[in-house]
Design a protein around this motif. Sequence first.
Motif, mmCIF file in Angstrom:
data_model
loop_
_atom_site.group_PDB
_atom_site.id
_atom_site.type_symbol
_atom_site.label_atom_id
_atom_site.label_comp_id
_atom_site.label_asym_id
_atom_site.label_seq_id
_atom_site.Cartn_x
_atom_site.Cartn_y
_atom_site.Cartn_z
ATOM 1 N N GLU A 271 0.778 -1.152 0.044
ATOM 2 C CA GLU A 271 0.092 -0.037 0.027
ATOM 3 C C GLU A 271 0.870 1.276 0.081
ATOM 4 N N GLY A 272 2.114 1.157 0.684
ATOM 5 C CA GLY A 272 2.977 2.440 0.880
ATOM 6 C C GLY A 272 3.829 2.762 -0.345
ATOM 7 N N CYS A 273 3.626 1.940 -1.256
ATOM 8 C CA CYS A 273 4.292 2.068 -2.648
ATOM 9 C C CYS A 273 3.773 1.125 -3.476
ATOM 10 N N GLY A 274 2.579 1.696 -4.113
ATOM 11 C CA GLY A 274 1.833 0.781 -5.086
ATOM 12 C C GLY A 274 1.361 1.283 -6.334
ATOM 13 N N ALA A 292 7.688 6.418 -1.528
ATOM 14 C CA ALA A 292 7.495 5.164 -0.807
ATOM 15 C C ALA A 292 7.581 5.546 0.450
ATOM 16 N N ASN A 293 6.669 4.634 1.109
ATOM 17 C CA ASN A 293 6.477 4.746 2.785
ATOM 18 C C ASN A 293 6.019 3.298 2.947
ATOM 19 N N THR A 294 7.034 2.079 3.146
ATOM 20 C CA THR A 294 6.281 0.984 3.326
ATOM 21 C C THR A 294 7.364 0.041 4.111
ATOM 22 N N LEU A 295 7.021 -0.902 4.772
ATOM 23 C CA LEU A 295 7.880 -1.813 5.282
ATOM 24 C C LEU A 295 8.575 -2.762 4.241
ATOM 25 N N ALA A 324 -0.888 -4.720 -0.217
ATOM 26 C CA ALA A 324 -1.070 -5.300 0.868
ATOM 27 C C ALA A 324 -0.445 -4.274 2.004
ATOM 28 N N SER A 325 -1.333 -4.122 3.159
ATOM 29 C CA SER A 325 -0.698 -3.061 3.981
ATOM 30 C C SER A 325 0.325 -3.607 4.912
ATOM 31 N N ALA A 354 -1.359 -10.309 -1.151
ATOM 32 C CA ALA A 354 -1.950 -10.077 -2.405
ATOM 33 C C ALA A 354 -2.942 -11.359 -2.756
ATOM 34 N N THR A 355 -2.111 -12.490 -2.915
ATOM 35 C CA THR A 355 -2.992 -13.646 -3.207
ATOM 36 C C THR A 355 -4.021 -13.982 -2.593
ATOM 37 N N ILE A 356 -3.914 -13.677 -0.958
ATOM 38 C CA ILE A 356 -5.031 -13.992 -0.548
ATOM 39 C C ILE A 356 -6.185 -13.050 -0.684
#
Length: 409
Positions: A271-274, A292-295, A324-325, A354-356
């Motif tokens: 989610e933070g870079c999509g 970008a701001n993601t784990l 994905a968060s 994402a698959t889920i």
Amino acid sequence: MGHVNGLKCRECGEQYPIEPLHVCELCFGPLEASYDYETIAEKASRDSIEAGPRNMWRYADLLPLDGEPTDGMDTGYTPLLRARNLAKRLGVQELYIKNDSVCAPTLSFKDRVVSVALSKAKEFGFETVACASTGNLANSVAAHAARAGLQAFIFIPADLEIGKVLGTSIYNPRVVGIKGSYDEVNRLCSEIAGLYKWAFANINIRPFYAEGSKTFGFEIIEQLGWCSPDHIVVPCAGGSLINKVRKALDEFHRLNLIEKPRTKIHAAQAEGCGPIVTTIKEGGDFVKPVRANTLAKSLAIGNPADGIYAVETTRLTGGYGAHASDDEIVQAMQMLAGEEGVFTETAGGVTLAATIQLIESGLIQPNESVVVSITGNGLKTLEAVQDRLPEPNIILPRLNAFEELMKTL
């Protein structure tokens, strides 16, 4: 080998010789390797591939070298795991994990692309290699350069995970941390590449380097018994891998190694870079850069070089995309480890999360086969889970102490 015609612009089709070039002089579109498939078809068969080495070079006829490969002789041919426990939990019948978290030598799919890049760089006569990286490419270029006896300069964002910094520095390259995002690192490297006669894996050697990703797709097909799955979910950073997975399917079909693939290829991003997935969801024709701001730092490329082509891949194959968060990323990492014994880095958490979502939304049906692309090892991103896991139970070395512990478990 005589099977590579040269380079070709993906936009205008202009042809170029086999040189360290990556941008079309006419339209500034990206260049990619162009092959003589008639020549390749005379040599490549299921039998010849199966008789090849148990590494990525079993597909040498579809990789852009003029001579024999010199790097990556232990790279590739990673497991395709039938994930029965995970499939049961997610409510699908046929789920596979393509596990490049054990790819040699640095535990990510980047070893595939670097094996091609360094083999080609040596053909061109370069003595210094370099890259801009979010981590895995840095590890791989440094390790392969050490083995090849080449000097290496590695440019990374200064806030990269410590595991990836140490996993690069151990090979004794010149590491340069940049106070900025990956996109700023990449811009600087593009300027440096114009001044220094270095082989930048993901800049002037990019048309050759990127072809190594096809071997990830080739292996999936071969390991499924020369069949294409219904779905492949691929993590996206710059967008190259997802495009090369599609190219792998197309090339195997073109050579009559498989029937026409009907595989839907899906993009996974944080989610933070999509930006790629956002464009897919919005039906746009332009990938808008983001900060970008993601784990998931290995996917933190806000301005993906191959972004619009990644969008095109999903559309042409009937695929889609999912974000994905950070919480979903970590939960997926724990789920994959707990169900299948595979410890993935954050990018793999993105892909499984994402698959889920794709399964829950009905885009992947319970009776369809799906391959989840795991591209890096969890030992590289320990920070992501260190505060989410329980502490060990500490007791004295006495039986009664253990018996007291058992009463609480």
